[in-house]
Structures are given as structure tokens and as C-alpha cells.
Design a protein around this motif. Sequence first.
Motif, PDB file in Angstrom:
ATOM      1  N   ILE A 191      26.195  12.800  56.139  1.00  0.00           N
ATOM      2  CA  ILE A 191      27.497  11.998  56.058  1.00  0.00           C
ATOM      3  C   ILE A 191      27.329  10.985  54.921  1.00  0.00           C
ATOM      4  N   VAL A 192      28.371  10.876  54.156  1.00  0.00           N
ATOM      5  CA  VAL A 192      28.753   9.735  53.228  1.00  0.00           C
ATOM      6  C   VAL A 192      29.281   8.787  53.808  1.00  0.00           C
ATOM      7  N   THR A 193      28.841   7.339  53.858  1.00  0.00           N
ATOM      8  CA  THR A 193      29.655   6.363  54.522  1.00  0.00           C
ATOM      9  C   THR A 193      29.652   5.038  53.731  1.00  0.00           C
ATOM     10  N   HIS A 194      30.669   4.465  53.755  1.00  0.00           N
ATOM     11  CA  HIS A 194      30.582   3.044  53.163  1.00  0.00           C
ATOM     12  C   HIS A 194      30.437   2.127  54.092  1.00  0.00           C
ATOM     13  N   ASN A 195      30.414   2.314  55.312  1.00  0.00           N
ATOM     14  CA  ASN A 195      30.206   1.830  56.625  1.00  0.00           C
ATOM     15  C   ASN A 195      28.937   1.452  56.965  1.00  0.00           C
ATOM     16  N   MET A 196      28.160   0.503  56.778  1.00  0.00           N
ATOM     17  CA  MET A 196      26.825   0.298  57.336  1.00  0.00           C
ATOM     18  C   MET A 196      26.554   0.470  58.625  1.00  0.00           C
ATOM     19  N   GLN A 197      27.479  -0.265  59.585  1.00  0.00           N
ATOM     20  CA  GLN A 197      27.219   0.120  61.052  1.00  0.00           C
ATOM     21  C   GLN A 197      27.438   1.360  61.327  1.00  0.00           C
ATOM     22  N   GLN A 198      28.302   1.928  60.852  1.00  0.00           N
ATOM     23  CA  GLN A 198      28.257   3.529  61.194  1.00  0.00           C
ATOM     24  C   GLN A 198      27.107   4.284  60.773  1.00  0.00           C
ATOM     25  N   ALA A 199      26.513   4.082  59.776  1.00  0.00           N
ATOM     26  CA  ALA A 199      25.249   4.770  59.302  1.00  0.00           C
ATOM     27  C   ALA A 199      24.226   4.282  60.336  1.00  0.00           C
ATOM     28  N   ALA A 200      24.209   3.144  60.509  1.00  0.00           N
ATOM     29  CA  ALA A 200      23.032   2.726  61.676  1.00  0.00           C
ATOM     30  C   ALA A 200      23.358   3.114  62.869  1.00  0.00           C
ATOM     31  N   ARG A 201      24.603   3.326  63.479  1.00  0.00           N
ATOM     32  CA  ARG A 201      24.983   3.946  64.681  1.00  0.00           C
ATOM     33  C   ARG A 201      24.645   5.380  64.973  1.00  0.00           C
ATOM     34  N   VAL A 202      25.162   6.168  63.790  1.00  0.00           N
ATOM     35  CA  VAL A 202      24.986   7.498  63.991  1.00  0.00           C
ATOM     36  C   VAL A 202      23.848   8.382  63.385  1.00  0.00           C
ATOM     37  N   SER A 203      23.272   7.883  62.504  1.00  0.00           N
ATOM     38  CA  SER A 203      22.478   8.482  61.643  1.00  0.00           C
ATOM     39  C   SER A 203      20.863   8.658  62.268  1.00  0.00           C
TER      40      SER A 203
ATOM     41  N   THR B  47      22.140  12.916  58.445  1.00  0.00           N
ATOM     42  CA  THR B  47      21.599  12.183  57.480  1.00  0.00           C
ATOM     43  C   THR B  47      22.728  11.506  56.949  1.00  0.00           C
ATOM     44  N   ALA B  48      22.515  10.202  56.669  1.00  0.00           N
ATOM     45  CA  ALA B  48      23.718   9.288  56.150  1.00  0.00           C
ATOM     46  C   ALA B  48      22.995   8.950  54.698  1.00  0.00           C
ATOM     47  N   ILE B  49      24.214   9.013  53.949  1.00  0.00           N
ATOM     48  CA  ILE B  49      24.139   8.748  52.441  1.00  0.00           C
ATOM     49  C   ILE B  49      24.818   7.262  51.997  1.00  0.00           C
ATOM     50  N   ILE B  50      24.195   6.381  52.044  1.00  0.00           N
ATOM     51  CA  ILE B  50      24.933   4.966  51.817  1.00  0.00           C
ATOM     52  C   ILE B  50      24.506   4.465  50.460  1.00  0.00           C
ATOM     53  N   GLY B  51      25.659   3.323  50.129  1.00  0.00           N
ATOM     54  CA  GLY B  51      25.352   2.906  48.853  1.00  0.00           C
ATOM     55  C   GLY B  51      26.720   2.310  48.195  1.00  0.00           C
ATOM     56  N   PRO B  52      26.597   1.494  47.292  1.00  0.00           N
ATOM     57  CA  PRO B  52      27.916   0.882  46.850  1.00  0.00           C
ATOM     58  C   PRO B  52      28.811   2.034  46.291  1.00  0.00           C
ATOM     59  N   SER B  53      30.043   1.357  45.897  1.00  0.00           N
ATOM     60  CA  SER B  53      31.094   2.513  45.301  1.00  0.00           C
ATOM     61  C   SER B  53      30.553   2.724  43.903  1.00  0.00           C
ATOM     62  N   GLY B  54      30.632   4.131  43.549  1.00  0.00           N
ATOM     63  CA  GLY B  54      30.548   4.652  42.339  1.00  0.00           C
ATOM     64  C   GLY B  54      29.030   5.055  41.858  1.00  0.00           C
ATOM     65  N   CYS B  55      28.358   5.053  43.076  1.00  0.00           N
ATOM     66  CA  CYS B  55      26.918   5.288  42.717  1.00  0.00           C
ATOM     67  C   CYS B  55      26.511   6.676  42.996  1.00  0.00           C
ATOM     68  N   GLY B  56      27.945   7.702  43.101  1.00  0.00           N
ATOM     69  CA  GLY B  56      27.487   8.993  42.933  1.00  0.00           C
ATOM     70  C   GLY B  56      27.261   9.561  44.315  1.00  0.00           C
ATOM     71  N   LYS B  57      27.345   8.943  45.508  1.00  0.00           N
ATOM     72  CA  LYS B  57      27.275   9.600  46.991  1.00  0.00           C
ATOM     73  C   LYS B  57      28.098  10.807  47.159  1.00  0.00           C
ATOM     74  N   SER B  58      29.396  10.879  46.717  1.00  0.00           N
ATOM     75  CA  SER B  58      30.180  11.888  46.901  1.00  0.00           C
ATOM     76  C   SER B  58      29.631  12.963  46.048  1.00  0.00           C
ATOM     77  N   SER B  59      29.362  12.722  44.795  1.00  0.00           N
ATOM     78  CA  SER B  59      29.100  13.824  43.901  1.00  0.00           C
ATOM     79  C   SER B  59      27.898  14.301  44.299  1.00  0.00           C
ATOM     80  N   PHE B  60      26.774  13.574  44.812  1.00  0.00           N
ATOM     81  CA  PHE B  60      25.416  14.045  45.606  1.00  0.00           C
ATOM     82  C   PHE B  60      26.075  15.329  46.711  1.00  0.00           C
ATOM     83  N   LEU B  61      26.798  14.712  47.494  1.00  0.00           N
ATOM     84  CA  LEU B  61      27.128  15.465  48.748  1.00  0.00           C
ATOM     85  C   LEU B  61      27.939  16.918  48.276  1.00  0.00           C
ATOM     86  N   ARG B  62      28.548  16.687  47.203  1.00  0.00           N
ATOM     87  CA  ARG B  62      29.112  18.052  46.776  1.00  0.00           C
ATOM     88  C   ARG B  62      28.537  18.944  46.246  1.00  0.00           C
TER      89      ARG B  62
END
Lengths: 272, 312
Positions: free
Chosen positions: A217-229, A49-64
Motif C-alpha cells: 500500500i502507498v499511503t500519505h497517511n502516517m498513522q495509517q501506515a503505522a496502524r496497518v502495515s 507493506t507500506a510505502i510512505i514518503g512525501p509527494s512526488g517521491c515516486g511512491k506511485s511509480s514504484f507501486l506500478r
Amino acid sequence: MSVNLAVSNDSKMSRNNRVKLRTEQLNLYYGSFQALRDVTLEIPEKAITAIIGPSGCGKSSFLRVFNRMNDLISNVRVEGCVGLDGISIYQESIDIVDLRKKVGMVFQKPNPFPMSVFENVAYGPRRHGMKNRGKLEEIVERSLRQAALWDEVKDKLANSALALSGGQQQRLCVARVLAVEPEVILMDEPCSALDPVATLKIEDLMRVLIEDYTVVIVTHNMQQAARVSDMAAFLMMAEDRAGVLVEYGATSTLFTNPRDKRTEDYITGRFG
Amino acid sequence: MLMRSISAVIAAAGKARGLRRQRSGERFIEGWILLAGILAIVILLGIVFFLIREGAPIFLHTNPWQFFSGAKWYPVSEPPTFGILPFLVSTMIVTIVSTAIAIPIGIACAAYLAEVASPRVRNMVKPLVELLAGIPSVVMGFIGLMLLSPLVQSTFNLNTGLTGFSAAIMLSMMSLPIIISVSEDALRAVPDDFKQASYALGATRWETIRHVSIPAALSGITAAVMLGVGRAIGETMTVLMVAGGALAVPQSPTEPMMPMTAAIASGIGNAVRGGLQYQALFAIGLVLFFITLGVNLIASRVLERQKRRFAR
């Protein structure tokens, strides 16, 4: 809790996986600042499961939230429900050590301990009481093999882990997590410090890992999210800078046919 | 070592000059800094030269072997004998005991401040600990004399409480501020990444301190201990007041004894300038100088290594 996820059929999710992790009306605050608002989401077992979104939107906080690493920061407050296998992990009786054994984490920057390769992987099992040298060697070899690193380091087990390349260090960190036999592996932008080749290796590794593990996985990389998740969640900042869940669904749908205009704008690169 | 420092100072100044040749104000300040750097080295060399000039002639009277291994220090007998073994052994005992006391307390306190205490508590306690370093040694001696020695006397059932052990306790208190302060810096310099990784693997706070933070900061902690030891070896007033001042070679820590510093301080007032006793005392000073120099060199080496290890 054996609720099946309603997911469109065209995805890789046709296995109809069980729900592994779940949040309901999750609100997270740092002091008076709200970092996440009303996030409700179900994460399927043995999938990425990929968590995507712009910087500072709380992705890492959510993961933690899932391994309660946020607890280490003072004045963090979590409201709402977070469940692992249907059991709330924020209730009093939860043993954090136990929880973190089940829910491992790989960080953004490769952070092996300043010890030997062997000691890095053996660290977790040792802390949880494993003393038998032979068993430890077995665990270390198995974990390194699972992390696709064994062939590269089998002659360097006694060398410092800091002498490895960045990509190798990151796979070592994965091996270190695998050594404690978790059920879930949280990855916080695991490839952002790596070159493209090392990134591909980690991605291949993730695809293999979901045979046995649940990966978020939290990722900044849209292609990565599309590729793996398999599943993707798009978080965004609301006006008050709190992160909200905009859209969640099978990756293939979210990337080709997003329901929300904001998701479409983001994945087509119009902002963020 | 000294030659290297001199050339380093000159090279640094030269490099800076090359960069900003045009401004006269810069050049003035550069010259001033160069002068200050050279002055420090000149003073150090001067001290060494002075110690050797005043102390070395004793070896014309007493050969080095007799000097170091002789158990009899009778400077005013006829003929006088100058054996410094009692002082060497006393210094060794006092230093080892005080270090043994200071290490566990110092590291525990540093770990508390660096890893456990809230920022508020740390910001309050650390300056206090550092303030402890500023207490004059004569005050520490006074405390040892009035408060500690009666306690030691009754606890061990001794004839006198003025023993090497009492001095060691006072010295450990005096080296604690350095050990705590430098160890705490070393522990806090351990990257947070390591601790996070440890917690994420399910380690407890104690396990993280014990197995990640302390090993990662070990060279810094070692340097801290070395600096503390250096202080304990060189401390004079406190040991003069508390150690008891006996001239025999001590057999146990709970006997009165006379460390090297105390020997110099108590003897120099009676020594005739340029006489044999005067020379012998300066020779003790020379030995002391090399011991502390050695300890400090090791400490800076170790600190250097720590810095390199985390530059990745």
C-alpha cells in the motif's frame, strides 16, 4: 527463491514470511527524468507493506512497477530487476495479462465501471474466459463477501455501481480485484478519497486479506501506515528529484526507532 | 421546445444583467447576444411558418393518406396525382444503407484515433477527417458519378450504376467525418480511470475498448450516428446526381431511385409558383424538416444524458 527476511523479532513479522516481490537496483525514468534510483527492496508474502514518503517521491511509480502499469505511459524506461516469486517480470517472455491477473491493483480514486455492481465484479473473470453464469454468480458473491460488501449490496447487484457511496465503491474495487484471484494486491492511496469510517473499513479489510494475499500500500497517511502495515519503506526525493529508498524495515522499528535522521524528521512531521 | 429556448435565452440574459448592471459596455454586449439568440429562434420559426404556408394547402387537394401512401407522382398529368411513397421509400433505403456502412467504419476509426493512435498520428488524422466534411457535395456527386457508379454497375451487373446503393456509399462517406469526430470526442471523454482499472485487471487493449470505452461512450456514439444520419437524410446534390432519379417505388437498393431531397430539387424548377406541384414539393420539404428535426432532437437528448452520467 525462499530467502527469509531478516526482520527484528518484535514485529508482527515473526512468521518469517517468504519473499513475494523484490526489486534490485531499480531505476525508473520518464524520458530523461529519473523518477526512482537504485531501489532495492524485498516485500514479504502475506503481509502488508507500506510505502510512505512525501509527494512526488515516486511512491506511485514504484507501486506500478509491480503490475507494469507504467507500461501504459509512453517513454517510460525501467532498469534493474523486478521479481515476482523469483521470476523477473520485465523479461520478454512475461505475459502482461497473466502478470496483472496475479498482481491486482486498487486505485486512489474509487473507479468502478459505469455498469451494475454485478458486472463490475464479473468483469475480470469474464475477460479471462469465464462464461458460466452460475460460476460467475458464485465468484461475485465470494468476492463481495471477502471485501465485506456483500451484506450492503446483495439486493442491489443489478443497480449501477456509481450509485454506491465512496467507501462502498472502493470496497467494490477491492472485490473486483479479488474476483480474478490475484496473489498480490497493490493499493495506491486507497483511502485518500474516503471519510474516516470508510477508511477504517478498508483497513480492517486489509488485515483480513493478508491471510491469503500479499498487500502493498502507498499511503500519505502516517498513522495509517503505522496502524496497518507490517513492513514500511520510506522513499524520498534526492537533490535531482529522483526517488530513493531511505529506510526499509519492520513498521514498529521504523516508526519508533528509525535509523535514519531523515526518516525521523518525516515521521515526526518536521517536513513533507 | 421553442418556447422553452426563448424563455431560456431571456432568463440567461436577465440573470447576466442582474450581475453587472452598472457597466454600459456589458449591457450593450448582453443586448447584442440576446438579440442574436432571439434572431436564431425567429428565423427557425419563420422557416417553419413559411414551409407550412406554402406546403400545407396541398392537403386540400390530396388528403394526407393519399399523399404519404400514394405510389404515383404525376404532377403534370390531368388530373395530377401527388403520392410521395417512392421518395419516402428511397430516402429510407438510402439512409439505412449509408448508415449501415458508416457505423462500423466510423466507430472503428474513432476507436483507433481515441485509443490506439499516437498523439502525433491523431493530431494529423483528425483534422484531415474533419476536412473531409468540407468537400462540397457536388464534388462528392461528381466522384460518385464518374468513379463509383461504373464500379457498382459492373459489380452487380446492372443496367445502370446510378442506384440508391451508389448514393448510399457516397452519403456514408459524407457522414463519416461527423460520426468519427463526435464519437472520438465521446470516447476520449471516458475517464481514464475506467481504462486503467480494466488494464489492471488484465484486460487487453481490444477488450478494454470493446467492453469499457465503447459502452461508456455509447450515448455519445449514438448521438454521433444520429448527426450522421441527419446529414445523410438532408443531403441533396449528391443523391440528385448519383441515385438515378427513377420515379417508381424501389424494391431493392440496387435500383435507381429518387430520395425526397432529390425530388424537391429536380421538381422545383418546373413548378409554377403557388401551383399544386409547388405546394406538394413544399409539403415534402416540411416532412423532411420534421424528420431531421426529430433526429437532431434525439441526438441532443442522448448527448445531454451522456453528460449527466459522468458528472459524479
